[in-house]
Scaffold this active site. Sequence first.
Site, PDB file in Angstrom:
ATOM      1  N   SER A   1       0.854  -1.184   0.000  1.00  8.04           N
ATOM      2  CA  SER A   1       0.000   0.000   0.000  1.00  8.04           C
ATOM      3  C   SER A   1       0.888   1.230   0.000  1.00  8.04           C
ATOM      4  O   SER A   1       2.057   1.170   0.424  1.00  8.04           O
ATOM      5  CB  SER A   1      -0.901   0.010   1.241  1.00  8.04           C
ATOM      6  OG  SER A   1      -1.559   1.257   1.391  1.00  8.04           O
TER       7      SER A   1
ATOM      8  N   TYR B   1      -2.373  -0.643  10.316  1.00  7.92           N
ATOM      9  CA  TYR B   1      -2.347  -0.922   8.880  1.00  7.92           C
ATOM     10  C   TYR B   1      -1.015  -0.489   8.272  1.00  7.92           C
ATOM     11  O   TYR B   1      -0.391  -1.230   7.511  1.00  7.92           O
ATOM     12  CB  TYR B   1      -3.511  -0.196   8.204  1.00  7.92           C
ATOM     13  CG  TYR B   1      -3.649  -0.487   6.728  1.00  7.92           C
ATOM     14  CD1 TYR B   1      -4.081  -1.731   6.290  1.00  7.92           C
ATOM     15  CD2 TYR B   1      -3.366   0.489   5.777  1.00  7.92           C
ATOM     16  CE1 TYR B   1      -4.225  -1.999   4.941  1.00  7.92           C
ATOM     17  CE2 TYR B   1      -3.500   0.232   4.424  1.00  7.92           C
ATOM     18  CZ  TYR B   1      -3.934  -1.015   4.012  1.00  7.92           C
ATOM     19  OH  TYR B   1      -4.060  -1.285   2.669  1.00  7.92           O
TER      20      TYR B   1
END
Length: 271
Positions: free
Chosen positions: A142, A155
Site C-alpha cells: 500500500s 495498517y
Amino acid sequence: MASGLAGKVVLITGASSGIGEALAREVARRGGRSALAARRTERIEALAAEIRASGGEALAVQCDVTRDGDVERAVEEARRAFGGLDVAIANAGFGVAGRVEDLSIDDYRRQFETNVLGALRTMKAALPELKRSRGGVALIGSANGYLALPGMSAYSMSKFAVRALADALRGELHADGVAVTHVAPGFVASEIRRIDNLGKLRDGARDPVPPWLAMPAPEAARQILDAVAARRAEAVITGHAKLGVSLARHAPGLLNAAVARLAGRSKGVRR
C-alpha cells in the site's frame, strides 16, 4: 513473462473481491490460468465459473491465509490442475483503523496475522514451484507502506513490513530467477474501507473515499499485471499514491508537517 501471461498459472489470494477479483478477470483476459484463493467460497466459485464460461481457465480454492496449511493446499491444487505455478500474488488483506491508545494488542496481532504473516505464508508455500518455473512473486502492499498516517498505525505498520519482505525476498531470490514485485496502491475501488477491525464486511457502510478519487479495480489490476509481466521491482498505483511516495522519499520534512495536521482528526482511511 515479459511478453505477457498467456498460458501462465497465477495464484491470487484474496480473490473474492476488489483488486483480487479484478486480477482474476485480467489474468483470464491475458490468456493466463488462475487459482483463486479466498475465504468466501461462494464468491470465488462464482468468479471461477464466470471465467470458465468466457473460455478461460480458473480454479476456486477455499483458503484462509491466517491458517497454517491452507495456502500450501491451494498451491498443490493449482499444481494438480494446471501442472505448476508461475506467479503468486499475495493480495489478501484488510485494514485495522484507530488511534494507538484506543487499539488493543490483539488488534495489532490480528492485523499482522493477515497482512504480514498471510503474505509470508503465501510466499513460502509458493516458492518451490516458483523456483522451478523461474516465475514471479507480487506482494500487494500500500502507499501506507511509505506513509504512516494518524489513525492508521496498525495498517501502516503491516504494509511497511510487507515492503520490507519484498525487498528482502528480491535479493534472496535473484539467483533463483524469481522476480519480486512490490505493489503500492493508493485508493482503489474495493470493499476494504467497509471492513471493520475484526475483518468483517459492514453491509450498507459508506466508503469514506469519494468515487472520483478511487481508481477502478480493473485499471489497478491492469497496471499490477503489467508490472508483474515485466518483472519490475515496484509498481506504485494511482497518481496520489505516486505523489505521496515521492514526498516520503524526497521531502520527508514536508510530508511530516502535512501529516501532523491530520493528527487527531479521524480513524484513518485505508487504500
